[in-house]
Design a protein around this motif. Structure first.
Motif, PDB file in Angstrom:
ATOM      1  N   PHE A 156      14.051  13.867  -2.555  1.00 16.85           N
ATOM      2  CA  PHE A 156      15.439  12.883  -2.367  1.00 16.85           C
ATOM      3  C   PHE A 156      15.562  12.185  -1.492  1.00 16.85           C
ATOM      4  O   PHE A 156      15.177  11.003  -2.123  1.00 16.85           O
ATOM      5  CB  PHE A 156      16.500  13.891  -1.631  1.00 16.85           C
ATOM      6  CG  PHE A 156      17.639  12.973  -1.634  1.00 16.85           C
ATOM      7  CD1 PHE A 156      18.647  12.413  -2.127  1.00 16.85           C
ATOM      8  CD2 PHE A 156      17.603  12.392   0.084  1.00 16.85           C
ATOM      9  CE1 PHE A 156      19.558  11.878  -2.065  1.00 16.85           C
ATOM     10  CE2 PHE A 156      19.275  12.284   0.477  1.00 16.85           C
ATOM     11  CZ  PHE A 156      19.467  11.320  -0.546  1.00 16.85           C
ATOM     12  N   PHE A 157      14.372  11.912  -0.532  1.00 14.25           N
ATOM     13  CA  PHE A 157      14.328  11.391   0.711  1.00 14.25           C
ATOM     14  C   PHE A 157      12.962  10.076  -0.288  1.00 14.25           C
ATOM     15  O   PHE A 157      12.909   8.596  -0.083  1.00 14.25           O
ATOM     16  CB  PHE A 157      13.628  11.576   2.239  1.00 14.25           C
ATOM     17  CG  PHE A 157      15.020  12.491   2.712  1.00 14.25           C
ATOM     18  CD1 PHE A 157      15.260  11.389   2.955  1.00 14.25           C
ATOM     19  CD2 PHE A 157      14.923  13.917   3.252  1.00 14.25           C
ATOM     20  CE1 PHE A 157      16.840  11.657   4.224  1.00 14.25           C
ATOM     21  CE2 PHE A 157      15.375  13.754   3.745  1.00 14.25           C
ATOM     22  CZ  PHE A 157      17.236  13.120   4.410  1.00 14.25           C
ATOM     23  N   CYS A 158      12.302  10.556  -0.793  1.00 16.70           N
ATOM     24  CA  CYS A 158      11.257   9.292  -0.937  1.00 16.70           C
ATOM     25  C   CYS A 158      11.957   8.610  -2.223  1.00 16.70           C
ATOM     26  O   CYS A 158      11.890   7.157  -2.670  1.00 16.70           O
ATOM     27  CB  CYS A 158       9.864  10.355  -1.826  1.00 16.70           C
ATOM     28  SG  CYS A 158       8.729  10.850  -0.565  1.00 16.70           S
ATOM     29  N   ALA A 159      13.170   9.118  -2.885  1.00 17.69           N
ATOM     30  CA  ALA A 159      13.318   8.658  -3.975  1.00 17.69           C
ATOM     31  C   ALA A 159      14.597   7.758  -3.205  1.00 17.69           C
ATOM     32  O   ALA A 159      14.471   7.067  -4.101  1.00 17.69           O
ATOM     33  CB  ALA A 159      14.384   9.780  -4.731  1.00 17.69           C
ATOM     34  N   MET A 160      15.353   7.885  -2.340  1.00 18.59           N
ATOM     35  CA  MET A 160      16.091   7.194  -1.745  1.00 18.59           C
ATOM     36  C   MET A 160      14.898   5.670  -1.428  1.00 18.59           C
ATOM     37  O   MET A 160      15.259   4.409  -1.129  1.00 18.59           O
ATOM     38  CB  MET A 160      16.496   7.362  -0.733  1.00 18.59           C
ATOM     39  CG  MET A 160      18.013   9.002  -1.369  1.00 18.59           C
ATOM     40  SD  MET A 160      18.984   7.617  -2.898  1.00 18.59           S
ATOM     41  CE  MET A 160      19.458   6.373  -1.963  1.00 18.59           C
ATOM     42  N   ALA A 161      13.826   5.779  -1.029  1.00 12.71           N
ATOM     43  CA  ALA A 161      12.784   4.869  -0.469  1.00 12.71           C
ATOM     44  C   ALA A 161      12.595   4.419  -1.570  1.00 12.71           C
ATOM     45  O   ALA A 161      12.159   2.970  -0.694  1.00 12.71           O
ATOM     46  CB  ALA A 161      11.820   5.335   0.232  1.00 12.71           C
ATOM     47  N   VAL A 162      12.525   5.037  -2.499  1.00 13.93           N
ATOM     48  CA  VAL A 162      11.904   4.208  -3.539  1.00 13.93           C
ATOM     49  C   VAL A 162      12.201   2.916  -4.284  1.00 13.93           C
ATOM     50  O   VAL A 162      12.748   1.831  -4.295  1.00 13.93           O
ATOM     51  CB  VAL A 162      11.453   4.760  -5.025  1.00 13.93           C
ATOM     52  CG1 VAL A 162      10.776   4.132  -5.730  1.00 13.93           C
ATOM     53  CG2 VAL A 162      10.222   5.687  -4.861  1.00 13.93           C
ATOM     54  N   LEU A 163      13.717   4.146  -4.340  1.00 11.55           N
ATOM     55  CA  LEU A 163      14.943   2.841  -5.027  1.00 11.55           C
ATOM     56  C   LEU A 163      15.247   1.350  -3.298  1.00 11.55           C
ATOM     57  O   LEU A 163      16.429   1.071  -4.105  1.00 11.55           O
ATOM     58  CB  LEU A 163      15.909   4.053  -5.356  1.00 11.55           C
ATOM     59  CG  LEU A 163      16.591   4.884  -6.645  1.00 11.55           C
ATOM     60  CD1 LEU A 163      17.179   5.784  -6.208  1.00 11.55           C
ATOM     61  CD2 LEU A 163      16.129   3.826  -8.058  1.00 11.55           C
ATOM     62  N   THR A 164      15.036   1.828  -2.808  1.00 14.21           N
ATOM     63  CA  THR A 164      15.498   0.889  -1.616  1.00 14.21           C
ATOM     64  C   THR A 164      14.519  -0.290  -1.614  1.00 14.21           C
ATOM     65  O   THR A 164      14.349  -0.950  -1.645  1.00 14.21           O
ATOM     66  CB  THR A 164      14.867   1.511  -0.034  1.00 14.21           C
ATOM     67  OG1 THR A 164      16.496   2.559  -0.388  1.00 14.21           O
ATOM     68  CG2 THR A 164      15.497   0.543   1.111  1.00 14.21           C
ATOM     69  N   LYS A 165      12.630   0.445  -1.616  1.00 17.96           N
ATOM     70  CA  LYS A 165      12.453  -1.053  -0.900  1.00 17.96           C
ATOM     71  C   LYS A 165      11.425  -0.851  -2.526  1.00 17.96           C
ATOM     72  O   LYS A 165       9.402  -1.365  -2.306  1.00 17.96           O
ATOM     73  CB  LYS A 165      11.373  -0.639   0.301  1.00 17.96           C
ATOM     74  CG  LYS A 165      10.642  -1.776   1.008  1.00 17.96           C
ATOM     75  CD  LYS A 165      11.587  -3.205   0.896  1.00 17.96           C
ATOM     76  CE  LYS A 165      10.636  -4.114   2.275  1.00 17.96           C
ATOM     77  NZ  LYS A 165      10.900  -5.160   2.850  1.00 17.96           N
ATOM     78  N   GLY A 166      11.206  -0.189  -3.386  1.00 13.57           N
ATOM     79  CA  GLY A 166       9.826   0.453  -4.500  1.00 13.57           C
ATOM     80  C   GLY A 166       8.911   1.187  -3.806  1.00 13.57           C
ATOM     81  O   GLY A 166       9.164   1.903  -3.228  1.00 13.57           O
ATOM     82  N   PHE A 167       7.372   1.306  -5.119  1.00 14.75           N
ATOM     83  CA  PHE A 167       6.809   2.416  -4.944  1.00 14.75           C
ATOM     84  C   PHE A 167       6.179   2.240  -3.459  1.00 14.75           C
ATOM     85  O   PHE A 167       5.836   3.337  -3.001  1.00 14.75           O
ATOM     86  CB  PHE A 167       5.855   1.818  -5.961  1.00 14.75           C
ATOM     87  CG  PHE A 167       6.023   1.691  -7.087  1.00 14.75           C
ATOM     88  CD1 PHE A 167       6.639   3.205  -7.573  1.00 14.75           C
ATOM     89  CD2 PHE A 167       5.814   0.374  -8.282  1.00 14.75           C
ATOM     90  CE1 PHE A 167       7.307   2.804  -9.330  1.00 14.75           C
ATOM     91  CE2 PHE A 167       6.436   0.534  -9.077  1.00 14.75           C
ATOM     92  CZ  PHE A 167       7.439   1.482  -9.748  1.00 14.75           C
ATOM     93  N   LEU A 168       6.401   1.431  -2.460  1.00 13.28           N
ATOM     94  CA  LEU A 168       5.504   1.946  -1.096  1.00 13.28           C
ATOM     95  C   LEU A 168       7.004   3.118  -0.526  1.00 13.28           C
ATOM     96  O   LEU A 168       6.397   3.758   0.274  1.00 13.28           O
ATOM     97  CB  LEU A 168       6.292   0.339  -0.032  1.00 13.28           C
ATOM     98  CG  LEU A 168       5.254  -0.549   0.080  1.00 13.28           C
ATOM     99  CD1 LEU A 168       6.028  -1.548   0.883  1.00 13.28           C
ATOM    100  CD2 LEU A 168       3.811  -0.015  -0.058  1.00 13.28           C
ATOM    101  N   GLY A 169       8.342   3.724  -1.067  1.00  8.50           N
ATOM    102  CA  GLY A 169       8.845   5.032  -0.614  1.00  8.50           C
ATOM    103  C   GLY A 169       8.067   5.414  -0.590  1.00  8.50           C
ATOM    104  O   GLY A 169       8.579   7.224  -0.239  1.00  8.50           O
ATOM    105  N   VAL A 170       7.176   5.565  -1.963  1.00  7.00           N
ATOM    106  CA  VAL A 170       6.549   7.279  -2.195  1.00  7.00           C
ATOM    107  C   VAL A 170       5.415   7.526  -1.600  1.00  7.00           C
ATOM    108  O   VAL A 170       4.237   7.813  -1.305  1.00  7.00           O
ATOM    109  CB  VAL A 170       6.159   7.220  -3.435  1.00  7.00           C
ATOM    110  CG1 VAL A 170       5.587   6.821  -4.338  1.00  7.00           C
ATOM    111  CG2 VAL A 170       6.125   9.232  -3.368  1.00  7.00           C
ATOM    112  N   VAL A 171       4.262   5.882  -1.373  1.00  8.26           N
ATOM    113  CA  VAL A 171       2.923   5.621  -1.100  1.00  8.26           C
ATOM    114  C   VAL A 171       3.026   6.208   0.907  1.00  8.26           C
ATOM    115  O   VAL A 171       2.096   6.889   0.505  1.00  8.26           O
ATOM    116  CB  VAL A 171       2.462   4.660  -1.614  1.00  8.26           C
ATOM    117  CG1 VAL A 171       1.008   4.196  -0.556  1.00  8.26           C
ATOM    118  CG2 VAL A 171       2.184   3.887  -2.909  1.00  8.26           C
ATOM    119  N   ILE A 172       3.819   5.544   1.001  1.00  9.61           N
ATOM    120  CA  ILE A 172       3.865   5.986   2.982  1.00  9.61           C
ATOM    121  C   ILE A 172       4.113   6.894   3.340  1.00  9.61           C
ATOM    122  O   ILE A 172       2.961   7.916   4.174  1.00  9.61           O
ATOM    123  CB  ILE A 172       5.032   4.858   3.863  1.00  9.61           C
ATOM    124  CG1 ILE A 172       4.616   3.119   3.449  1.00  9.61           C
ATOM    125  CG2 ILE A 172       4.480   4.779   5.078  1.00  9.61           C
ATOM    126  CD1 ILE A 172       3.124   2.464   3.202  1.00  9.61           C
TER     127      ILE A 172
END
Length: 586
Positions: free
Chosen positions: A187-203
Motif C-alpha cells: 500500500f505504501f509503495c502504491a501511494m508512493a508510485v501514485l505520488t511521484k511515479g516509479f521511484l516510489g517502488v524503486v527506492i
C-alpha cells in the motif's frame, strides 16, 4: 527518565509548531513549483475531475495523481490560502517524524534516541525548508518511510542491536500479521508510485533488498513479496485504468519522457555533475553538520555493528548514490535520505553520551582520565560550525547591502530593515550554537533552536528583486481590480500564468511566446489556441479587443536576453521584473 522524555516531547512539539505551522501563511508562494501545485489541485476541485491532472486547463502529465489529491484535500479543508497550499507537505513531514520515532525504537531499542532522531530530523535544514514548501517530495518521503517502518515492524526480531548480520532469525510474528504487514508495504509503495511515479517502488526495493540479505531474511521476504506486489497493483490499477481510458497517451508520456529521459538521457532535465549532492548533504544536515561525518563513519566501521545499522547504511547511501548517478538532479530528491541521516546522527549522539558517562564512572576507579574528553569532540565541532555559519551569514548580508560586490547586490538601499531582520536571524543561529558549549553533552540539543527565527522571519527578508521575479502573488494582488475586469489575460511566463490562474480562479490564461512545461498539453488540437506566437500578437490582440479588455502580464528576462516589445498599451504598471500592460476594448 520519564521527566526527560516528557520534556523532549514538549520541546519537539513546540519546535514543530514554530517552524512548521506559524510561518506557513506569512510567506508568498514561489513560482514555478508552489503556484503549480496550488493551481493543479484547485482546478481539480473546481472542475470535479479527480482523475486527469490539468494546469491552466491544459493536460499536465508530469506526475501521477496522489500528491494533487492531498493538496486538494488540504485546500478543501483550509480554503484558499497559502497555509492550505503548504499544509500537505507539513502533514507529510509530521507523519514521517512519527515513523522515524517508531523505526528508531525498533532498531535501537531506546525511547530517548528515538526522540533525538525526531528532533534532529525536524530541525535539519533540508527537511524544514522542503517540508514547509509545496512540492511532492515530502509526500514521497512519507510513503517510503512508512514502507520501511512496516518492514522493520514485521522483521523486528531480526533487528537485534547485539546480533551479528548474515544470521537468520526465526521471526515470531504470525502468518496473519506477516500478510497484513507485507500488504501494508504494498500500500505504501502504491501511494508512493501514485505520488511521484516509479521511484516510489524503486527506492524501497534498492533499500530493503540488500537489507533483507544482510539481516538473513531474504527467503522469508521472497515468500511474502507476492502479497506486496499484489497490493501494489491493486491500489495503482484503478487510477491507471481510469486515466488510460480518458487519456490513452498518458503512460507513454509519463514513462518515456518523465522517467527514462529525465534520469538517463543526455538531454535530461536539470542535468548536474555526479558530485552535485555532496555539498548539498552537508548543508542539508545543518545544524547537525558537526556530527554527520563521524556518525556515518561510526555506523559503517563499527566492528560490533548491529543488524539495525545495515538498514541505516542502505537507506542513507544507496538512494544518495542512485540519484548521484542519474543525469537529472534536483536538491529535493535526496529528501528520502534524511530520515536515515537523522537516525544515524541520533544513534551516534547516544553513543557519545553513553561513552562519556562510562568514562566518568571508570575514572572514579582510575582506569580512564577525563582529560581524554577535552579533545575536540563532535559536540564542540557542531557548536563551532553553527557559530561560524551565523557569523558568515551576517558578513554575507552586510556585503549584499554595501554594494562592494555587484554580483551579491540583491538588496536595494531602502531595504535595510530586511537586512536587519536577516542579521537577527543569523545572530540567533550563532547564539544557539554557542549555548550548546555551556555543557556539550547535556545541552547539545539546543542547536535545534538555530533555525527557529530563520523559519519564522524568512518571509520578511526576501529582497524585492526576488519577490518581483519569483513571487508573483504580491504583484497580482496589487493589480487585482484590473485583472478581474479583464476579458482576456495573457502572460509570457508559465509560472506567472499559473499564479494568475490560481489567484483569479481562472485557468483560461493565454500563453505568449513560451510553452515550457506545458508544451505537451498545448500540442493537443483542442488546446493549441491557448498559445500565441509573438509574430501573431498584433492581429490576435486587435481581434480580442473587439470583445473586451486585454491584460498582458510579463516577466522581464535577464539583462542578457532581449525581450520582444509589446504594442502600445492604454495603461502600464511595472515593479522590477513584473509588468502589466492593459489594453482597453475597441
Amino acid at each position: 527518565m520519564k521527566i526527560i522524555n516528557h520534556y523532549f516531547t514538549l520541546l519537539i512539539s513546540g519546535i514543530f509548531f514554530i517552524i512548521y505551522i506559524v510561518p506557513l501563511n506569512n510567506r508568498l508562494l514561489w513560482q514555478p513549483d508552489e503556484v503549480r501545485y496550488a493551481a493543479i489541485s484547485k482546478e481539480m476541485i473546481d472542475s470535479g475531475n479527480w482523475i486527469v491532472p490539468h494546469l491552466l486547463g491544459l493536460r499536465y502529465f508530469e506526475k501521477p495523481i496522489a500528491g494533487y489529491w492531498l493538496n486538494a484535500i488540504s485546500q478543501l479543508i483550509f480554503g484558499h490560502s497559502n497555509f492550505a497550499v503548504r499544509f500537505a507537505s507539513v502533514f507529510s513531514t509530521m507523519v514521517t517524524a512519527f515513523f522515524i520515532y517508531k523505526i528508531t525504537l525498533i532498531l535501537l531499542k531506546s525511547k530517548q534516541t528515538a526522540q533525538y532522531a525526531v528532533l534532529i530530523f525536524l530541525t535539519s535544514f533540508l527537511v524544514f525548508a522542503v517540508g514547509t514548501y509545496s512540492v511532492l517530495d515530502p509526500m514521497l518521503m512519507m510513503w517510503i518511510t512508512g514502507a520501511i517502518y512496516v518492514y522493520t515492524k514485521i522483521n523486528q526480531d531480526a533487528f537485534n542491536p547485539i546480533r551479528a548480520p548474515h544470521i537468520t532469525t526465526i521471526i515470531k510474528s504470525s502468518r496473519f500479521t506477516s500478510i497484513i504487514g507485507y500488504g501494508l508495504i504494498g500500500f505504501f509503495c502504491a501511494m508512493a508510485v501514485l505520488t511521484k511515479g516509479f521511484l516510489g517502488v524503486v527506492i524501497p526495493v534498492i533499500i530493503l533488498l540488500p537489507t533483507s540479505i544482510l539481516i538473513g531474511q531474504i527467503y522469508r521476504d521472497l515468500r511474502y513479496c507476492l502479497i506486496t506486489i499484489f497490493t501494489l497493483i491493486a491500489f495503482c490499477l484503478p487510477w491507471a485504468l481510469a486515466i488510460h481510458a480518458r487519456e490513452p497517451d498518458y503512460w507513454h508520456y509519463f514513462f518515456w519522457i518523465e522517467h527514462i529521459q529525465r534520469f538517463a538521457h543526455d538531454n535530461a532535465q536539470h542535468k548536474a555533475p555526479f558530485w552535485y549532492y555532496m555539498p548539498i548533504i552537508l548543508l542539508a544536515s545543518l545544524p547537525w553538520l558537526g556530527f554527520l561525518i563521524q556518525a556515518c563513519f561510526h555506523c559503517i566501521t563499527n566492528r560490533n555493528k548491529p543488524t539495525s545499522y545495515w538498514l541505516l547504511i542502505n537507506w542513507l547511501w544507496i538512494p544518495f548514490i542512485f540519484f548521484s548517478i542519474a543525469k537529472g538532479k534536483l536538491l529535493t530528491y535526496i529528501l528520502v535520505c534524511m530520515p536515515a541521516l537523522a537516525i544515524t546522527i541520533a544513534a551516534y549522539i547516544s553513543y557519545l553520551i553513553h561513552k562519556k558517562n562510562t568514562i566518568k564512572a571508570l575514572d572514579t576507579i582510575g582506569k580512564f582520565r577525563l582529560s581524554e574528553l577535552n579533545k575536540i569532540s563532535p559536540f564542540t565541532l557542531n557548536a563551532i560550525i553553527n557559530i561560524s555559519f551565523g557569523v558568515l551569514g551576517i558578513i554575507l548580508l552586510m556585503l549584499m547591502i554595501s554594494g562592494f560586490i555587484p554580483s551579491l547586490n540583491l538588496f536595494s538601499k531602502h531595504e535595510f530593515s530586511k537586512v536587519g531582520i536577516g542579521i537577527i536571524i543569523f545572530f540567533s543561529w550563532s547564539c544557539f550554537g554557542g549555548l550548546t558549549l555551556l555543557n556539550k553533552h547535556r545541552y547539545w540539543y539546543l542547536a535545534a533552536g538555530c533555525p527557529l527565527l530563520l523559519s519564522l522571519l524568512f518571509g520578511f527578508t526576501v529582497p524585492d528583486k526576488i519577490v518581483d521575479s519569483k513571487q508573483p502573488q504580491s504583484f497580482i494582488q496589487d493589480h487585482l481590480p484590473l485583472l478581474t475586469d479583464s476579458t482576456v489575460i495573457v502572460s509570457d511566463s508559465i509560472g506567472v500564468a499559473t499564479a494568475l490562474g490560481y489567484e483569479l480562479s481562472n485557468p483560461e490564461i493565454f500563453l505568449l511566446n513560451e510553452k515550457g512545461e506545458l508544451a505537451y498539453g498545448l500540442g493537443y488540437p483542442d488546446s493549441q489556441y491557448r498559445f500565441i506566437p509573438q509574430e501573431n500578437l498584433n492581429n490576435w490582440l486587435n481581434e480580442k479587443r473587439k470583445h473586451g479588455s486585454v491584460a498582458i502580464v510579463r516577466l522581464k528576462k535577464s539583462n542578457s536576453l532581449v525581450q520582444p516589445s509589446l504594442p502600445p498599451a492604454s495603461f502600464v504598471s511595472e515593479e522590477h521584473r513584473f509588468s502589466l500592460y492593459w489594453y482597453d476594448p475597441f
